[in-house]
Design a protein around this motif. Structure first.
Motif, PDB file in Angstrom:
ATOM      1  N   GLY A   1       3.150 -21.621  14.436  1.00  0.00           N
ATOM      2  CA  GLY A   1       3.677 -20.307  14.745  1.00  0.00           C
ATOM      3  C   GLY A   1       2.888 -19.653  15.865  1.00  0.00           C
ATOM      4  N   VAL A   2       3.559 -18.783  16.620  1.00  0.00           N
ATOM      5  CA  VAL A   2       2.927 -18.090  17.744  1.00  0.00           C
ATOM      6  C   VAL A   2       3.375 -16.633  17.727  1.00  0.00           C
ATOM      7  CG1 VAL A   2       2.679 -17.985  20.248  1.00  0.00           C
ATOM      8  CG2 VAL A   2       2.952 -20.197  19.135  1.00  0.00           C
ATOM      9  N   VAL A   3       2.434 -15.733  17.979  1.00  0.00           N
ATOM     10  CA  VAL A   3       2.741 -14.305  18.092  1.00  0.00           C
ATOM     11  C   VAL A   3       2.102 -13.785  19.374  1.00  0.00           C
ATOM     12  CG1 VAL A   3       2.460 -12.010  17.087  1.00  0.00           C
ATOM     13  CG2 VAL A   3       2.805 -13.973  15.593  1.00  0.00           C
ATOM     14  N   VAL A   4       2.908 -13.079  20.171  1.00  0.00           N
ATOM     15  CA  VAL A   4       2.397 -12.398  21.356  1.00  0.00           C
ATOM     16  C   VAL A   4       2.667 -10.912  21.175  1.00  0.00           C
ATOM     17  CG1 VAL A   4       2.661 -12.058  23.836  1.00  0.00           C
ATOM     18  CG2 VAL A   4       2.674 -14.369  22.892  1.00  0.00           C
ATOM     19  N   VAL A   5       1.608 -10.127  21.242  1.00  0.00           N
ATOM     20  CA  VAL A   5       1.698  -8.676  21.111  1.00  0.00           C
ATOM     21  C   VAL A   5       1.138  -8.084  22.386  1.00  0.00           C
ATOM     22  CG1 VAL A   5       1.017  -6.651  19.786  1.00  0.00           C
ATOM     23  CG2 VAL A   5       1.398  -8.832  18.620  1.00  0.00           C
ATOM     24  N   ASP A   6       1.999  -7.418  23.147  1.00  0.00           N
ATOM     25  CA  ASP A   6       1.639  -6.892  24.456  1.00  0.00           C
ATOM     26  C   ASP A   6       1.035  -8.024  25.298  1.00  0.00           C
ATOM     27  OD1 ASP A   6       2.706  -4.423  23.790  1.00  0.00           O
ATOM     28  OD2 ASP A   6       0.803  -3.606  23.124  1.00  0.00           O
TER      29      ASP A   6
ATOM     30  N   ALA B   1     -10.626 -12.727  10.280  1.00  0.00           N
ATOM     31  CA  ALA B   1     -10.788 -11.849  11.438  1.00  0.00           C
ATOM     32  C   ALA B   1      -9.638 -11.950  12.436  1.00  0.00           C
ATOM     33  CB  ALA B   1     -12.118 -12.116  12.115  1.00  0.00           C
ATOM     34  N   PRO B   2      -9.227 -13.142  12.909  1.00  0.00           N
ATOM     35  CA  PRO B   2      -8.096 -13.187  13.838  1.00  0.00           C
ATOM     36  C   PRO B   2      -6.794 -12.675  13.205  1.00  0.00           C
ATOM     37  CG  PRO B   2      -9.352 -15.210  14.002  1.00  0.00           C
ATOM     38  CD  PRO B   2      -9.883 -14.456  12.818  1.00  0.00           C
ATOM     39  N   TYR B   3      -6.597 -12.933  11.935  1.00  0.00           N
ATOM     40  CA  TYR B   3      -5.393 -12.436  11.245  1.00  0.00           C
ATOM     41  C   TYR B   3      -5.412 -10.915  11.197  1.00  0.00           C
ATOM     42  CZ  TYR B   3      -1.764 -11.916   7.691  1.00  0.00           C
ATOM     43  OH  TYR B   3      -0.623 -11.558   7.011  1.00  0.00           O
ATOM     44  N   ASP B   4      -6.567 -10.349  10.867  1.00  0.00           N
ATOM     45  CA  ASP B   4      -6.695  -8.891  10.852  1.00  0.00           C
ATOM     46  C   ASP B   4      -6.523  -8.309  12.251  1.00  0.00           C
ATOM     47  OD1 ASP B   4      -7.104  -8.961   8.120  1.00  0.00           O
ATOM     48  OD2 ASP B   4      -9.290  -8.967   8.292  1.00  0.00           O
ATOM     49  N   ASP B   5      -7.033  -9.004  13.265  1.00  0.00           N
ATOM     50  CA  ASP B   5      -6.838  -8.564  14.648  1.00  0.00           C
ATOM     51  C   ASP B   5      -5.351  -8.550  14.994  1.00  0.00           C
ATOM     52  OD1 ASP B   5      -9.575  -8.381  14.912  1.00  0.00           O
ATOM     53  OD2 ASP B   5      -9.770 -10.276  16.005  1.00  0.00           O
ATOM     54  N   LEU B   6      -4.620  -9.565  14.529  1.00  0.00           N
ATOM     55  CA  LEU B   6      -3.168  -9.632  14.763  1.00  0.00           C
ATOM     56  C   LEU B   6      -2.465  -8.450  14.113  1.00  0.00           C
ATOM     57  CD1 LEU B   6      -0.421 -10.909  15.478  1.00  0.00           C
ATOM     58  CD2 LEU B   6      -0.685 -12.355  13.454  1.00  0.00           C
ATOM     59  N   LEU B   7      -2.796  -8.161  12.865  1.00  0.00           N
ATOM     60  CA  LEU B   7      -2.163  -7.031  12.177  1.00  0.00           C
ATOM     61  C   LEU B   7      -2.471  -5.705  12.871  1.00  0.00           C
ATOM     62  CD1 LEU B   7      -2.704  -7.981   8.425  1.00  0.00           C
ATOM     63  CD2 LEU B   7      -0.627  -8.247   9.803  1.00  0.00           C
ATOM     64  N   LEU B   8      -3.696  -5.549  13.318  1.00  0.00           N
ATOM     65  CA  LEU B   8      -4.079  -4.329  14.045  1.00  0.00           C
ATOM     66  C   LEU B   8      -3.308  -4.220  15.359  1.00  0.00           C
ATOM     67  CD1 LEU B   8      -5.888  -1.838  14.106  1.00  0.00           C
ATOM     68  CD2 LEU B   8      -7.633  -3.246  15.215  1.00  0.00           C
ATOM     69  N   ALA B   9      -3.173  -5.344  16.062  1.00  0.00           N
ATOM     70  CA  ALA B   9      -2.412  -5.350  17.321  1.00  0.00           C
ATOM     71  C   ALA B   9      -0.948  -4.998  17.072  1.00  0.00           C
ATOM     72  CB  ALA B   9      -2.517  -6.707  18.000  1.00  0.00           C
ATOM     73  N   LEU B  10      -0.367  -5.478  15.971  1.00  0.00           N
ATOM     74  CA  LEU B  10       1.021  -5.134  15.637  1.00  0.00           C
ATOM     75  C   LEU B  10       1.172  -3.637  15.383  1.00  0.00           C
ATOM     76  CD1 LEU B  10       1.950  -8.116  13.297  1.00  0.00           C
ATOM     77  CD2 LEU B  10       2.923  -7.637  15.544  1.00  0.00           C
ATOM     78  N   GLU B  11       0.181  -3.050  14.737  1.00  0.00           N
ATOM     79  CA  GLU B  11       0.222  -1.606  14.459  1.00  0.00           C
ATOM     80  C   GLU B  11       0.074  -0.778  15.734  1.00  0.00           C
ATOM     81  OE1 GLU B  11       1.015  -0.194  11.597  1.00  0.00           O
ATOM     82  OE2 GLU B  11       1.159  -2.170  10.665  1.00  0.00           O
ATOM     83  N   ARG B  12      -0.600  -1.333  16.748  1.00  0.00           N
ATOM     84  CA  ARG B  12      -0.848  -0.600  17.990  1.00  0.00           C
ATOM     85  C   ARG B  12       0.056  -1.024  19.140  1.00  0.00           C
ATOM     86  NH1 ARG B  12      -7.443  -0.719  18.115  1.00  0.00           N
ATOM     87  NH2 ARG B  12      -7.744   0.673  16.351  1.00  0.00           N
ATOM     88  N   ALA B  13       0.949  -1.955  18.911  1.00  0.00           N
ATOM     89  CA  ALA B  13       1.806  -2.488  19.985  1.00  0.00           C
ATOM     90  C   ALA B  13       2.568  -1.368  20.683  1.00  0.00           C
ATOM     91  CB  ALA B  13       2.778  -3.513  19.417  1.00  0.00           C
TER      92      ALA B  13
END
Length: 160
Positions: A99-104, A18-30
């Protein structure tokens, strides 16, 4: 019944996705920024989402990827292909495996982020994101920028 559903989710691994999928969705909507620190990046799904966000002509997303130079030379690394695609890739000696990812305004962190698809991730609080942003800025100031020409030359050296 809920216990059975939770057990089935845990056994199939979907609970961690779920968090990984949330990350991918956030990348698509960034819309504004994608900042990534990944010592190693061999997750092709994540790399493709980063590349699409950077090259999307309808969005002006600031993308920055920070990595460790040693790992960009590894056979499974996709850092050179991201640099060839025009994604700004920076290299710095950073003693961290997480690793760290910040999207918006959202953030995720994980021990295997960038190395495996569907890796377990932990969402970050606003305070953690702010601390990461300060850390990230400091590391970028002394980092080497991996240019498209340098990425091409490195690829020529490792592939016949």
């Amino acid at each position: 019944m809920r216990r059975l559903a939770a057990l089935l989710l845990a056994l199939t691994g979907s609970a961690h996705a779920a968090p990984y999928d949330d990350l991918l969705l956030a990348l698509e909507r960034a819309q504004r920024r994608i900042l990534i620190f990944a010592p190693s990046l061999s997750d092709v799904v994540l790399a493709e989402a980063i590349r699409r966000a950077r090259l999307d002509p309808n969005r002006t997303v600031q993308v920055r990827v920070l990595s460790v130079p040693f790992y960009t030379y590894q056979p499974k690394s996709v850092m050179l292909s991201l640099a060839l695609a025009g994604v700004p890739v920076y290299e710095a000696q950073v003693p961290s495996t997480e690793g760290v990812v910040v999207v918006d305004d959202q953030g995720w962190r994980g021990d295997a982020l960038g190395r495996r698809t569907h890796t377990p991730l932990r969402p970050m609080s606003p305070g953690e994101i702010n601390r990461f942003l300060g850390w990230f800025r400091g590391r970028l100031s002394g980092a080497n920028v991996l240019t498209q020409v340098e990425a091409f030359e490195r690829l020529r050296k490792v592939t016949p």
